[in-house]
Write a protein that holds these residues in place. Structure first.
Motif, PDB file in Angstrom:
ATOM      1  N   GLY A  40       0.793  -1.217   0.000  1.00 10.52           N
ATOM      2  CA  GLY A  40       0.000   0.000   0.000  1.00 10.52           C
ATOM      3  C   GLY A  40       0.822   1.263   0.000  1.00 10.52           C
ATOM      4  N   HIS A  41       2.145   1.113  -0.055  1.00 10.84           N
ATOM      5  CA  HIS A  41       3.002   2.286  -0.151  1.00 10.84           C
ATOM      6  C   HIS A  41       4.019   2.062  -1.261  1.00 10.84           C
ATOM      7  N   PHE A  42       4.191   3.096  -2.069  1.00 12.54           N
ATOM      8  CA  PHE A  42       5.254   3.025  -3.071  1.00 12.54           C
ATOM      9  C   PHE A  42       6.465   3.782  -2.527  1.00 12.54           C
ATOM     10  N   ILE A  43       7.555   3.055  -2.328  1.00 14.99           N
ATOM     11  CA  ILE A  43       8.776   3.675  -1.810  1.00 14.99           C
ATOM     12  C   ILE A  43       9.729   3.980  -2.965  1.00 14.99           C
ATOM     13  N   GLY A  44       9.822   3.062  -3.906  1.00 10.61           N
ATOM     14  CA  GLY A  44      10.699   3.281  -5.050  1.00 10.61           C
ATOM     15  C   GLY A  44      10.972   1.974  -5.764  1.00 10.61           C
ATOM     16  N   ILE A  71       1.434   7.234  -9.246  1.00  4.26           N
ATOM     17  CA  ILE A  71       2.587   6.586  -8.599  1.00  4.26           C
ATOM     18  C   ILE A  71       3.026   7.401  -7.373  1.00  4.26           C
ATOM     19  N   SER A  72       2.037   7.843  -6.607  1.00  2.00           N
ATOM     20  CA  SER A  72       2.330   8.579  -5.367  1.00  2.00           C
ATOM     21  C   SER A  72       2.789   7.585  -4.305  1.00  2.00           C
ATOM     22  N   SER A  73       3.214   8.101  -3.173  1.00  4.01           N
ATOM     23  CA  SER A  73       3.670   7.199  -2.106  1.00  4.01           C
ATOM     24  C   SER A  73       2.527   6.403  -1.488  1.00  4.01           C
ATOM     25  N   ASP A  74       1.263   6.761  -1.802  1.00  7.16           N
ATOM     26  CA  ASP A  74       0.120   5.948  -1.331  1.00  7.16           C
ATOM     27  C   ASP A  74      -0.289   4.911  -2.376  1.00  7.16           C
ATOM     28  N   SER A  75       0.447   4.822  -3.456  1.00 13.30           N
ATOM     29  CA  SER A  75       0.052   3.915  -4.544  1.00 13.30           C
ATOM     30  C   SER A  75       0.783   2.586  -4.404  1.00 13.30           C
ATOM     31  N   ILE A  76       0.400   1.665  -5.272  1.00 13.71           N
ATOM     32  CA  ILE A  76       1.121   0.396  -5.373  1.00 13.71           C
ATOM     33  C   ILE A  76       1.861   0.366  -6.705  1.00 13.71           C
ATOM     34  N   THR A  99      -3.940   1.387  -6.949  1.00 12.32           N
ATOM     35  CA  THR A  99      -4.239   2.127  -5.724  1.00 12.32           C
ATOM     36  C   THR A  99      -4.011   1.184  -4.542  1.00 12.32           C
ATOM     37  N   SER A 100      -3.969   1.742  -3.340  1.00 10.91           N
ATOM     38  CA  SER A 100      -3.505   0.959  -2.192  1.00 10.91           C
ATOM     39  C   SER A 100      -4.409  -0.240  -1.878  1.00 10.91           C
ATOM     40  N   ASN A 101      -5.653  -0.232  -2.390  1.00 11.40           N
ATOM     41  CA  ASN A 101      -6.519  -1.405  -2.165  1.00 11.40           C
ATOM     42  C   ASN A 101      -6.601  -2.300  -3.405  1.00 11.40           C
ATOM     43  N   SER A 132      -5.702  -5.174 -14.859  1.00  7.97           N
ATOM     44  CA  SER A 132      -4.432  -5.907 -14.921  1.00  7.97           C
ATOM     45  C   SER A 132      -3.784  -5.840 -13.551  1.00  7.97           C
ATOM     46  N   ARG A 133      -3.406  -6.992 -13.019  1.00  4.34           N
ATOM     47  CA  ARG A 133      -2.705  -6.996 -11.723  1.00  4.34           C
ATOM     48  C   ARG A 133      -1.335  -7.653 -11.910  1.00  4.34           C
ATOM     49  N   ASP A 134      -1.110  -8.867 -11.423  1.00  5.85           N
ATOM     50  CA  ASP A 134       0.227  -9.440 -11.620  1.00  5.85           C
ATOM     51  C   ASP A 134       0.554  -9.486 -13.116  1.00  5.85           C
ATOM     52  N   MET A 135       1.813  -9.196 -13.429  1.00  6.41           N
ATOM     53  CA  MET A 135       2.197  -9.136 -14.842  1.00  6.41           C
ATOM     54  C   MET A 135       3.694  -9.355 -14.988  1.00  6.41           C
TER      55      MET A 135
END
Ligand code: GLA
Length: 431
Positions: A40-44, A71-76, A99-101, A132-135
């Motif tokens: 639920g957090h994008f760090i890098g 691609i904010s820090s609340d994104s996946i 998104t985080s969910n 689209s999810r896992d890829m």
């Protein structure tokens, strides 16, 4: 196992890919999950560089969060895959953009003129308008690239070719319906495609399989297990499948994630030789191996084994030691609160990796920690044991140590609750 970069930092590159650049070096891209206990957090997206797969130099974060965007820090941002576009002399990164969910279910694209960034985010979108999810992304010898993605709420897996700039999907090639597969990856062996995948079960490892075809458009064969059933690909999930064209042989390497759901940042990596025997593919399970990236020749590392039955082993209390037919050395230690497994190391001094041979029949995503002391001094870190969920194949939990000749090594379970951990012995590898 957990891996360290040349600057001493822990490698954070989960769910990624490893590609060979024009300079002959390998670059590893993956998700930074430092300190994360949940998604639920994008760090890098981090990048590491190596010539030998053993030492990795950190090249830093090559894609960073951009607040107020997808691609904010609340994104996946998961499963980043970088490929090189020859015509445009450009590196293109695809990733699961969400998104985080996991509600947005899109792919994202970022590009860079240099392999180690910085990558510029181009956008996030739904391929053909579908979720689209896992890829993964696969680039073929003829430079055609493909997106392989879980769609229809994860029920379907689809292969689509990409446009020549690798910025979009072009044509659907093949779709499996109602399968709930994840974590796709491709090896191409003697002109045949091997599509690896896992079953879907969140962060919990499942058995991984492969299917083959002579064209990405199929027909594809039925699924074949990649490792013995119930070993859950040795508690891993496929991340990427790398082919190394050596001067003496072609080497196929499976890069799997060993997810740690309650403590995602402590998730580790499993690199295993994928053995092609002329008709099928299987993972070679090993606690340590080495590769010559020039020749493509690999071999298992030698190790010493100290079992619970060894003369140099002391088990306390002695009632914790059990007969066990089929166990290493024929005995096992029931590690509960306070029980210890100690041994004297009579081998050479130096840096080693202890690899604990264990069975721990907990539930899904249940973990235990074994602390190690050498001559009564606690070793940094712990050996993390994931529930083997009834598997009959012994798993190994590694922990680096420095030993002297005659060192007294002691193992102790740090977090006993109600399910015991059985330890049969320790393999000791040169670090
Ligand atoms: C699976 C996927 C990962 C991630 C998790 C989330 O393990 O392969 O990429 O999406 O699920 O639960």
């Amino acid at each position: 196992m957990n891996m360290t970069a040349t600057d001493g930092s822990a490698i954070q590159a989960h769910g990624g890919d490893i590609i060979k650049a024009n300079d002959g070096s390998y670059y590893w891209f993956g998700e930074d999950k430092t300190g994360e206990t949940t998604s639920g957090h994008f760090i890098g997206v981090n990048c590491y560089k190596s010539s030998n797969f053993a030492t990795w130099e950190s090249r830093g974060a090559v894609l960073k969060p951009q607040e107020g965007t997808n691609i904010s820090s609340d994104s996946i941002v998961e499963r980043p895959k970088v490929i090189y576009n020859d015509a445009n002399d450009e590196y293109v990164m695809w990733f699961h953009s969400d998104t985080s969910n996991y509600g947005a279910a899109a792919v994202g694209i970022a590009t860079s003129k240099t392999i180690d960034g910085n990558y510029t985010w181009i956008g996030s979108f739904k391929p053909f308008g579908n979720d689209s999810r896992d890829m993964t992304i696969y680039k073929d010898d003829d430079e055609t690239a493909y997106l392989i993605f879980a769609t229809a709420n994860n029920a379907n897996l689809q292969i689509a070719s990409l446009t020549s700039d690798y910025y979009n999907v072009s044509e659907a090639q093949y779709t499996w319906s109602d399968v709930y597969w994840e974590a796709p990856g491709i090896f191409k062996i003697d002109g045949t495609y091997y599509l690896l995948y896992s079953r879907q079960d969140g962060w919990t490892p499942t058995d991984n399989y492969y299917m083959t075809a002579s064209s990405m458009a199929g027909p594809w064969t039925d699924s074949v297990l990649l490792a013995p059933e119930g070993t859950y690909a040795y508690n891993t999930q496929n991340a990427y499948d790398i082919t190394i064209n050596g001067t003496e042989s072609v080497f196929y390497m499976y890069y799997g994630d060993h997810w740690n759901a309650p403590n995602l940042g402590a998730s580790s990596y499993s690199f295993y030789p994928a053995i092609y025997n002329g008709s099928g593919l299987s993972l070679h399970y090993t606690g340590g191996w080495t590769l010559d990236t020039e020749t493509g020749v690999w071999s298992d590392l030698p190790f010493d084994t100290i079992t619970a039955a060894n003369d140099s082993s002391t088990i306390a209390p002695s009632s914790a030691l059990f007969e066990c037919s089929g166990c290493l050395g024929g005995k096992t230690v029931n590690m509960t609160a306070g029980s210890t497994f100690s041994f004297t190391w009579n081998g050479s001094a130096g840096e080693k990796v202890l690899s604990l041979q264990y069975v721990y029949d907990g539930g899904k995503q249940a973990w235990k920690q074994i602390g190690v002391t050498v001559d009564s001094v606690a070793v940094n870190g712990v050996a993390l044991l994931e529930s083997t969920r009834g598997t009959t194949v012994y798993l190994e939990a590694p922990i680096p140590v420095t030993l002297a000749e005659g060192s007294e090594v002691q193992l102790k379970l740090l977090d006993y609750t109600d399910t015991a951990v059985l330890i049969e012995g320790v393999k000791i590898y040169e670090a």
